[in-house]
Write an enzyme that holds these catalytic residues in place. Sequence first.
Site, PDB file in Angstrom:
ATOM      1  CG  LEU A 115      -1.755   1.186   1.301  1.00 23.40           C
ATOM      2  CD1 LEU A 115      -2.841   1.120   0.276  1.00 23.40           C
ATOM      3  CD2 LEU A 115      -2.524   1.209   2.772  1.00 23.40           C
ATOM      4  CG  ASP A 116      -0.790   4.654  -0.143  1.00 18.59           C
ATOM      5  OD1 ASP A 116      -1.136   4.505  -1.023  1.00 18.59           O
ATOM      6  OD2 ASP A 116      -0.944   4.791   1.086  1.00 18.59           O
ATOM      7  CD  GLU A 117       5.653   0.493   1.867  1.00 19.66           C
ATOM      8  OE1 GLU A 117       6.453  -0.492   1.334  1.00 19.66           O
ATOM      9  OE2 GLU A 117       5.281   0.808   3.092  1.00 19.66           O
TER      10      GLU A 117
END
Length: 290
Positions: free
Chosen positions: A233-235
């Site tokens: 997530l979000d990486e």
Amino acid sequence: MKRTKTLNRARLLISCSDQPGIVASVSAFLHEKGANIVQSDQYSTDPEGGMFFMRVEFDLPAFTERFHEVEEEFSAIAAQFAMTWRLESERKTKRMAIFVSKEDHCLLELLWRWRSGELDVDIPLVISNHEDLRDIVESYGISFHYIPVTKETKQEAESDAKTLLYDYHIDFIVLARYMQILSPAFVQDFEHRIINIHHSFLPAFIGANPYKKAFERGVKLIGATAHYVTNDLDEGPIIEQEVLRVNHRYDTADLKIAGRNVEKIALARAVDWHINDKVLVHENKTIIFN
């Protein structure tokens, strides 16, 4: 103003281990094919055993007849240097799907840039888990598809979305504040072809409510990050980031307004670079030839 296409132009993108002779071999090959190189960019992470990245734009006479010939014959050069590569035609317009929930600022920015000709892309459809933005989307003459998502229907909803994406021959997806986490299976099917805008300057303030977290931390810069979606997530690999200076007078609402402005800029810029084949992904990083 609508950008003018060069109909006999192609783009060659290359990633491989750095080694002598790559640029010379590519240039010689294109010269033999009668191509005229109009731009060439290279980057090496480390000349001693690092990675090499290259983006070449060239004009090719008799383009229609010879594009696939060049593509087929370049495979020998690619094999020699163990390249990961692709050849793109400027005359081919990519097809983009937009996923959105309720917030409209990123969606409207993309639609405005598309209609004004700043984004050379086709937008056949918008998919949303809410009905709120149907009228806006349809006013642009774009097909709007409402696919509600719950915990119980998530798999079915993603299956319905995939069917639409394949039916419309979509090349890539933009999550314009789409407030759903995509499943690993969905992400895998569109690897490095899903662009998300995160409403903070990653890696800071990952997850929900970043403006509240930013306010509590007393930040002096508010940011947004456009990145490719991965299962972390979000990486995913970061394509673009934008910031705006703020101060102690900004409350959470002010930070949200400032954040929307930088979100629009970062996302539109990332989409433009993706459309024009200026992004190469290596591991969890990007090389941007802009």
